[in-house]
Design an enzyme around this catalytic site. Structure first.
Site, PDB file in Angstrom:
ATOM      1  N   GLU A   1      -9.496  -0.379  -6.454  1.00 57.53           N
ATOM      2  CA  GLU A   1      -9.634   0.324  -5.173  1.00 57.53           C
ATOM      3  C   GLU A   1     -10.907   1.166  -5.121  1.00 57.53           C
ATOM      4  OE1 GLU A   1      -5.855   2.413  -4.726  1.00 57.53           O
ATOM      5  OE2 GLU A   1      -5.037   0.647  -3.733  1.00 57.53           O
TER       6      GLU A   1
ATOM      7  N   ASP B   1       2.732  -2.831  -5.017  1.00 52.34           N
ATOM      8  CA  ASP B   1       2.434  -1.399  -5.027  1.00 52.34           C
ATOM      9  C   ASP B   1       3.636  -0.523  -4.675  1.00 52.34           C
ATOM     10  OD1 ASP B   1       1.233   1.022  -5.050  1.00 52.34           O
ATOM     11  OD2 ASP B   1      -0.077   0.697  -3.338  1.00 52.34           O
TER      12      ASP B   1
ATOM     13  N   GLU C   1       6.050   7.648  -1.763  1.00 53.60           N
ATOM     14  CA  GLU C   1       5.018   7.180  -0.834  1.00 53.60           C
ATOM     15  C   GLU C   1       5.552   6.143   0.152  1.00 53.60           C
ATOM     16  OE1 GLU C   1       1.627   5.559  -2.855  1.00 53.60           O
ATOM     17  OE2 GLU C   1       0.639   4.965  -1.004  1.00 53.60           O
TER      18      GLU C   1
END
Ligand code: GCW
Length: 712
Positions: A301, A375, A403
């Site tokens: 990333e 993820d 998240e």
């Protein structure tokens, strides 16, 4: 008379239901109310004998004294009294303790482990090292706090994992990436002089459940932490953690030799770069002799890494490992890598990149792998790297902060998910090769073993924002200690320690915790859907996202909804990701009656009839609907507890459950709305239509949602 009754009632309320702000977590050592039990405990525990020769042993003794004195409502002294009944603790090398142990027992107590036993006369606490004493002391307190019989004290516990760490995705400016409980608890600006009492309470809470390490900085790292003044701040934190047996670790930004050292490159083959790291590590160890090591996110990333110089993960990790080796430090090198250029299925890339490197890493390197290949989605199959690297220790990374599972406001007992992952059979060495066995080293003989959890802790008074977030922190730690524990047993333990022993409270709360994970999956990503959340903040639904330049950041990339159907074909006819698992596991994952992973592995026609007898479309709608209804039911269940729970915690949870109900409905409506716009099918009969139009849901934006990925 009436007044008197009222007065007594009020007194009762203030005494028993006094305001609770959640700060004490599960460490509530209030005097035991059950008189008979109190008398029997008190009779048995009249003193504590525990030499506090090292700082950690001193902590064990002090915690035991504080805890026992609180629970028993009297000061428990350190000298044997007349009755000689008490806690006798010490190292196995201590003759007083050794006298009560058989040779076999002595051999079985390993590093950080302990024996805890009541023999009718004394409570014996024996350990090989001081950390074992600390963990045993907390175990004893947990036992008594739950008012369990002394006769049941008969444990020989060794941690199954060596490295049990929290990963804080905390930035030096005190923001916390994907943190939903306020700001970072590390006050870098005021360190090293100002030591917030929270640091100690943090260490204590972690030690009480066996955590032995903390990575205090974000994996999206800032090299500033390597500047001398910051290292002094780190050293101050390390000093607070040390007596609790917690080592400090830092994230290492791969470009640090350039950012902080002014070098022209960070090429791991460059002698200057190697020297920079060598010197830096030396400096760190001079300040922090028991420094743990580095956690690294590289070539992931947009983070810098060895590949920028044509080198591999092995080159990068080994260079850092060599610098740390002389001091006993380790490298946790993350496998969370996927490219923005490669057309290959994102779920396959880490496996493709890392499997060929197996066996090439130094002995002090672990590869840190997220539980699933994409993820931290609400439900993922296991990461195919578990079981695929027999010669390189692979450690688990779970995300405690939610998240993708409702962030700061949803009650979701994550232990259920983790249990599912840990119990999954990789078949790497035949049947029974579970993920737990990979992690604890028993499958491949890993010398280093570990589990990391991305922390959900912040400045919120109750640490985790949502009181039930504490259960996730607790459960992570217990599973890092022993991945074979059952989630239900952990929920029960946490509930009893946090909310007391009243069965009218314990039953419903443990049920809420145990059922909530499936509920959340249903209202967010049923049937194997994944990565359909809003962009950036990841807050709320966003199945329509399809315009981000990086293909694999779009929802459409994952659900592949079209006129015919829905889901990502990862079988032979598609990306072939299924083939990264051993045949037996692939068969189970690929089985179309295994609805948990249906759309993860298959593109299914809307009209196809599933094993439930319903079409995919009908099943999808019903799952969303059921999930939303179950979220409402959670809220209702909680209301039955009002008479038994202190007002402050009751109200906090009530308000969060109301948000969860609203947001579950939002997920249901927005997703049904969107998928209907593609399937063009009518809603199943009797199903309430979404409250608003699809456009309404698409237009919602939340620029200040907490924990958003910072732009740098
Ligand atoms: O889940 C994603 C998050 C990023 C995070 C990244 C990672 C720290 O959205 O915020 O960055 O994973 O794990 O590296």
């Amino acid at each position: 008379m009436k007044r008197l009754v009222l007065l007594w009632f009020l007194l009762f309320c203030t005494f028993f239901l006094h305001a609770e702000d959640g700060y004490r977590l599960w460490l509530r050592w209030d005097r035991i109310e059950n008189k008979t039990l109190l008398r029997s405990y008190s009779g048995q525990i009249t003193f504590i004998r525990l030499p506090g020769e090292t700082p950690v042993a001193g902590t064990a003794r002090q915690e035991l004294q504080t805890g026992l004195s609180g629970l028993l409502g009297k000061v428990v002294g350190l000298e044997p009294g007349k009755t000689r009944k008490g806690v006798v603790g010490g190292l196995i090398s201590d003759p007083v303790v050794a006298a009560y142990l058989s040779a076999e027992e002595r051999d079985r107590i390993g590093e950080e482990g302990y024996l805890l036993r009541f023999d009718g006369m004394r409570i014996l606490l024996a350990a090989k090292d001081d950390r074992g004493l600390l963990y045993g002391a907390f175990h004893l307190l947990r036992h008594l706090q739950q008012q369990l019989p002394l006769e049941q004290l008969d444990f020989l516990e060794n941690p199954k994992m060596k490295i049990r760490v929290l990963n804080h995705w905390d930035n030096l400016d005190r923001t916390s990436e994907r943190g939903y409980a306020g700001f970072s608890i590390w006050n870098w600006h005021e360190l090293p002089e100002y030591i917030d009492p929270r640091y100690r309470d943090y260490a204590r809470a972690n030690a009480s459940v066996g955590i032995n390490g903390s990575v205090v900085t974000n994996v999206n790292a800032n090299a500033l932490v390597f500047r001398r003044d910051y290292l002094e701040k780190v050293a101050a934190l390390a000093a607070v953690f040390r007596p609790y047996g917690i080592k400090i670790y830092l994230t290492a930004r791969f470009s640090a030799p350039m950012d902080q050292g002014g070098l022209p490159s960070a090429d791991p083959q460059s002698p200057k770069v190697q020297k920079w790291w060598g010197d830096k590590v030396k400096e760190i160890y001079e300040l922090i002799p028991d420094f743990g090591g580095f956690l690294v996110k590289a070539n992931s990333e947009g983070q810098p890494g060895p590949q920028q110089y044509g080198r591999t993960h092995v080159d990068g990790a080994n260079m850092l490992a060599d610098a740390l080796k002389p001091y006993g430090g380790i490298v946790m090198w993350r496998a969370f890598v996927y490219s923005d250029k490669e057309p290959e299925d994102r779920a396959k890339q880490a496996y493709n990149e890392f499997v060929p490197l197996d066996g090439q890493f130094r002995e002090n390197v672990l590869i840190q792998v997220k539980n699933g290949p994409v993820d931290f989605q609400p439900r993922e199959p296991i990461h195919p790297l578990f079981g695929a690297m027999p010669k390189t220790p692979v450690m688990m990374e779970f995300q405690i902060t939610k998240e993708y599972l409702g962030q700061g406001t949803h009650l979701v007992g994550l232990a259920s998910m983790w249990e599912e992952v840990l119990n999954t059979d990789t078949y790497a060495r035949g049947k029974g090769s579970t993920v737990s066995k990979v992690l604890d080293g028993s499958l491949f003989g890993y010398q280093l073993t570990g589990m990391a959890g991305v922390a959900n802790i912040g400045t919120a008074r109750n640490w985790t924002g949502h009181i039930f977030g504490q259960a996730d922190w607790y459960a992570f730690a217990r599973l890092a200690w022993n991945p074979y524990l059952e989630s239900k047993a952990i929920f029960l333990e946490w509930t009893r320690l946090t909310f007391g022993l009243n069965p009218q409270v314990v039953g419903p709360i443990t049920e809420m915790l145990a059922s909530s994970y499936e509920t959340c999956v249903r209202y967010m990503t049923p049937l194997g859907l994944h990565h359909i959340m809003a962009e950036g903040s990841h807050y709320g639904p966003g199945p329509w996202i399809d315009q981000i330049p990086r293909a694999e950041w779009n929802s459409a990339y994952y659900h592949k909804a079209d006129e015919q159907g829905l889901g990502f074909d990862r079988t032979e006819t598609g990306s072939k990701a299924l083939a990264q698992y051993r045949p037996q596991l692939a068969e189970w994952y690929g089985d179309k009656t295994n609805l948990r992973f249906l759309l993860w592995f298959h593109h299914v026609e809307w009209k196809e009839e599933l094993s439930t007898g319903r079409t995919l479309w009908a099943e999808l709608c019903l799952q969303y609907d059921q999930g939303a209804r179950e979220a409402s039911a959670l809220k209702v269940k909680w209301t039955t507890l009002q008479p038994f729970i202190d007002t402050e915690r009751y109200e906090q949870v009530s308000m969060h459950l109301a948000i969860q109900e609203k947001e579950a409905r939002w997920w249901r409506d927005a997703c049904i709305s969107y998928f209907q716009s593609v399937s063009k099918m009518d809603l199943p009969e009797g199903l309430a239509p979404p409250k608003y139009s699809l456009l309404y849901y698409k237009m919602l934006i939340f620029p200040y949602a907490p924990g958003t990925r910072p732009k740098w």
